[in-house]
Structure formats: structure tokens, C-alpha cells
Design an enzyme around this catalytic site. Sequence first.
Site, mmCIF file in Angstrom:
data_model
loop_
_atom_site.group_PDB
_atom_site.id
_atom_site.type_symbol
_atom_site.label_atom_id
_atom_site.label_comp_id
_atom_site.label_asym_id
_atom_site.label_seq_id
_atom_site.Cartn_x
_atom_site.Cartn_y
_atom_site.Cartn_z
ATOM 1 N N HIS A 186 0.849 -1.191 0.000
ATOM 2 C CA HIS A 186 0.000 0.000 0.000
ATOM 3 C C HIS A 186 0.883 1.239 0.000
ATOM 4 O O HIS A 186 1.926 1.270 0.667
ATOM 5 C CB HIS A 186 -0.883 0.016 1.253
ATOM 6 C CG HIS A 186 -1.477 1.362 1.550
ATOM 7 N ND1 HIS A 186 -1.024 2.168 2.581
ATOM 8 C CD2 HIS A 186 -2.462 2.056 0.937
ATOM 9 C CE1 HIS A 186 -1.730 3.295 2.590
ATOM 10 N NE2 HIS A 186 -2.604 3.251 1.612
ATOM 11 N N ASN A 199 0.442 5.808 -0.573
ATOM 12 C CA ASN A 199 -0.261 6.943 -1.128
ATOM 13 C C ASN A 199 0.509 8.218 -0.896
ATOM 14 O O ASN A 199 1.266 8.354 0.070
ATOM 15 C CB ASN A 199 -1.710 7.011 -0.640
ATOM 16 C CG ASN A 199 -1.857 7.640 0.698
ATOM 17 O OD1 ASN A 199 -1.880 8.859 0.828
ATOM 18 N ND2 ASN A 199 -1.950 6.801 1.719
ATOM 19 N N ARG A 218 -0.111 12.441 -1.168
ATOM 20 C CA ARG A 218 -1.207 13.409 -1.263
ATOM 21 C C ARG A 218 -0.714 14.835 -1.006
ATOM 22 O O ARG A 218 0.184 15.069 -0.197
ATOM 23 C CB ARG A 218 -2.278 13.115 -0.204
ATOM 24 C CG ARG A 218 -2.732 11.694 -0.148
ATOM 25 C CD ARG A 218 -3.831 11.494 0.890
ATOM 26 N NE ARG A 218 -3.462 11.914 2.243
ATOM 27 C CZ ARG A 218 -2.799 11.192 3.122
ATOM 28 N NH1 ARG A 218 -2.401 9.966 2.795
ATOM 29 N NH2 ARG A 218 -2.513 11.657 4.317
ATOM 30 N N GLY A 221 -17.625 10.344 0.387
ATOM 31 C CA GLY A 221 -16.641 10.054 -0.654
ATOM 32 C C GLY A 221 -17.173 8.968 -1.579
ATOM 33 O O GLY A 221 -18.208 8.351 -1.298
ATOM 34 N N SER A 224 -14.441 3.614 -4.772
ATOM 35 C CA SER A 224 -13.020 3.951 -4.872
ATOM 36 C C SER A 224 -12.321 3.747 -3.528
ATOM 37 O O SER A 224 -11.212 3.219 -3.464
ATOM 38 C CB SER A 224 -12.847 5.402 -5.321
ATOM 39 O OG SER A 224 -13.431 5.592 -6.586
#
Lengths: 295, 295
Positions: free
Chosen positions: B106, B108, B110, B254, B258
Site C-alpha cells: 500500500h 499513497n 497526497r 466520498g 473507490s
Amino acid sequence: MSHIDRTEFETWSRRLQSDFAADLERLDGTAGFRRDRWERGGGGGGDTWVLSGDGPIEKAAVNWSAVWGEVPGGLAEGRAAAGSTFYASGTSIIVHPRNPHAPTFHANLRYFETDVGPAWFGGGADLTPWYLYEDDARHFHGVLRGACERHPVADHRAWKQACDDYFRLHHREEGRGVGGLFFDHLDERLGEVWAFVQELGGLLSEAYLPILRRRIGTTVTPDQELWHLRRRGRYAEFNLVWDRGTRFGLQTGGRTESILASLPPRVRWDYGVEPAPRSPEAALVEVLRRPRDWT
Amino acid sequence: MSHIDRTEFETWSRRLQSDFAADLERLDGTAGFRRDRWERGGGGGGDTWVLSGDGPIEKAAVNWSAVWGEVPGGLAEGRAAAGSTFYASGTSIIVHPRNPHAPTFHANLRYFETDVGPAWFGGGADLTPWYLYEDDARHFHGVLRGACERHPVADHRAWKQACDDYFRLHHREEGRGVGGLFFDHLDERLGEVWAFVQELGGLLSEAYLPILRRRIGTTVTPDQELWHLRRRGRYAEFNLVWDRGTRFGLQTGGRTESILASLPPRVRWDYGVEPAPRSPEAALVEVLRRPRDWT
């Protein structure tokens, strides 16, 4: 009456556990419950009974507990001030059949006391089908409504609505299932509520087992099996994201394995699954989006 | 510098999405990404790309989004006052291999702005093995540490610790995996942080894909498969119970599909599972309970 007799509640709720578990073992016919006794550091403990085998019931948990002590970290159930003491006891039931045509069943009946204010009852029962059989939903709701009608203290209309509101996956804009009853913080006319709770507990087998019996032999296609596992993902989403009891328990040091015994045994999460228009799967989702009156 | 150029970030983070997705498709060799473009009512939108097939990658999501508008219901990420406006963009990646010897990955990265205060970066990368291969953990942490060492603005020690602290299943007293890096609210020396973020993004394939390549062909026993599905249940528990991004996203409207594209495809929950003493399964749990320094 601001309290009932704890011993009387414990005797009754333990018997509910053993009676319902015996009914399930008889129906399953292949597996028995593993029975774990546990103690809670801060006071009390419980009996967690889990059945998982190769028969019609893929996984079931019939749990009893009676715990007491200092209220953990702030408000317990929104009713007790931090630092005060509490007592909580109850029986909770979850049944995950293997056959996707047989609905999952959940119920729990709980009694609470704190050292401030009156005692109260909470609980309810609800049904989660994966394919909609209207007869099943009508039978289930009919038995619950019957119990309510025999007790003036019970408010069937409000508790049916509360069940639809509570078991809602807000992020999916759908309910977990076809509902049932949900009530909490019933602290007035406690003796009458207690009589209602006993009647409701005694009717749980009648509300669910006939449905289970008539669906467990249904022929299953691979597509139905796939749908079952995917919808069980929604069940897990509700329990882990929205269910207050599960979240409160996990975050305040409850016995994790007892709390999460409610989760379905096998689950799938696939991206962007949509039922085909006018399919049986779409018919279910329609009912989950817009709860109906079944009685 | 209190902001970076949004267009520059978007160009870069979209390229990270397409480069990483292309690497995964090449490695998998059997399936391609389904690519869904979505719009957000309040402003912005995203590209959700999900791969699921019969090859070595059972499910992967490589998602990009850039959203903006009014801050939804109170504090967003604890930084913006209610009623103010925000901009958030980033790429998130999750890979669930089919083989239990291949770890889940994982990451991410941002970038955030609000109409008050400086902009900031957040993100990281972490590895979740189901069987412990120390070489894999060392390689993964080594690559991440290398990126940190080339950027004085990066604090490897603090961000490794933050990763262990964040990806923790408190109700199980264990970590989700063997960690990696986690950072948030980096609003000082923004240009330097941006340079670091670009380097880290560029190294994600190098950090993970060699591990994936050398494990996807490992022979699997039925018991290892069962362990894999049960441990994936823990992964789902973390994401649904503890992950702030997942919970915040689900509770503020949200795009559910997704957000939940991160969940493992097949999962099991069985009651009271304990690995045998001195087994490979027990060795993994030991490391999850007491995180190690891998570099």
C-alpha cells in the site's frame, strides 16, 4: 421499579443462550458449539459459543456475558458518567447459513445498570436475506409484531423504524437487511419491559428457524454463491464501520474474538459490482434501499 | 514557499498512476486495469483503476483524484476550519497478490491546500506480508530509507515509527504489517518535501515489485491459503475500523467504491484462530506485535 433482579436476568439470559444453541445444533445436525468461558479483568466475564462446520450453518455465535466495574473511558452507551460503575448482561445471537437463499439472523437482548439513574433494557432482532423471499420477511416481522401487540409497553411501529434506521450502511445508501425490531434505553415501566423482553427472547426460534429450515436445501448456482459472498462483505462493512456495539467494544478493550464472532466466515470484496436490471439481486437491493412495512 | 503548483502536482501524480499501473500489468501478464472516471458533485473527481483477474495479482487498485470545494462537515484532516475551502489531490496504490508468500503493498502520496494556512503533503508506503521473509522486509525498508537519506527534510526514524503506530490494530495488539513510512501535515520547507515526495513516488516500483516477482511462484499449501484469507480479515479490520482516510471518506460522502477498492478480494473470519507455537505463522505474528528496525 428502577431495577430488576440481576440473578433473575442472568438465569433467564443463560437459558436463552442454551436453548437457542440447542435448537441450532439440532437443525444443523452435523456440528456442535465450541464453548469458551472467559473472564474480564475489570469484573465479570462471559461464555462465547461458536459453531462452524460443514453443515447448513456455516457459522453461528450464541454469546452470553455479564460484566461490571468502572465505566471504561468516558460514556458507556451514552448513559453513565465517567468514573461511575456499571453492570451489563445479555445474550447475542448471529447465524450465518451456508446457503445464500437462507437469510442471516441477528438478535440481542441486554440489561444495564449504573450507580446513577434507573436501569434499562436494549436489544432487538433483525433479518438479512441475500435473496428476497417475501414470505420469509412477512413471517419474521409477523412474529415480532405479535410479541409487541401482547405488551402495551412495546412500540412496534417506532422500533421497526429504529431498526431500519440503525442497521443502515450510510455509505451505500442501503439497509443491512429487511429489519426487525431495535430498542434501547428502555428505562420506564421496567417490569413491563422485562416481561416483553422475555416473550421476545422466547420467540426468536419461532421467528427464524422455520425460515432457515425451508431455505437450507435450495439449489445454489455459482453466481448465487458469488453474490452471497459479496453481500456478506456489506454485512462486515456495517459491523465494522457503523455498529456502535462493535466499535465501542473494540475501542474499549472488549474481548475481540467474542465481538468479531459476528463477522461472516467467507467474504468477497469486488469492485463496482452492480446487479443486472430486473434480476433477483436487483430486487433485493431495491428493498434494502427503501425499507417496507412487512406486516 | 507556502504552496506548490497544483498543475505540476497533478501532472506528476497522474504519471505515477499510469507508470505504476503499467508496471503491474506487465508483471501480472494476464489482466488489464478497468478504468473508471468519476466526477465529484462538490468539485473535482478522479480516476479509479482496478485490476482483478486470474493472474498473480488477485486485485489491485491504482487511484488518482483531485477534489476541491467546501470542507465537508467540520474539520477535514484536522487542518481546515468548517466552511473554508480545500483542494486535495493524490495517488493511492494497493496490491493484493494471490500467493500468500507475496506481501500486500500500500502507498499513497497526497497534496493539500486550504484557504487558510500553508499547504501540506501526506502519505507513505507500507508492506503487509502473510509469511515473514526477512529479506523482503529489509529490501523494502532499505529502499525507503535510501530515499529519506538523500533528502535532509525527511525524518526516516520518525516516519518509520509513525508508520508502525498508525497501521496498528489496537483491538488485536498487533500491527497490520511490517511497516514502512508514514508522514502527514508536512507544511514546512514545502519545496524540499515536494522533491522528496517525487523521489519516493519514483521508487515505489523498485521497493515492491522485486519482492512480488520473487514470491508469486512459491508453492502454496491449503493451510497457507487458509492463513492468507484469515489474515486478510485483519487487513479489512484495520481499513474499516481504524484507517482515518477510509472512515473519513465513507462518513463524508466520498466515492465508496473507490475508497473500498483497498479491501482484499477474498477474506475469511474464523473464531479463535491461533498459530501453532514456533510455526511460520507464529513468527509473523511475533513481528507484528513487536515491530523491528529492518535497516
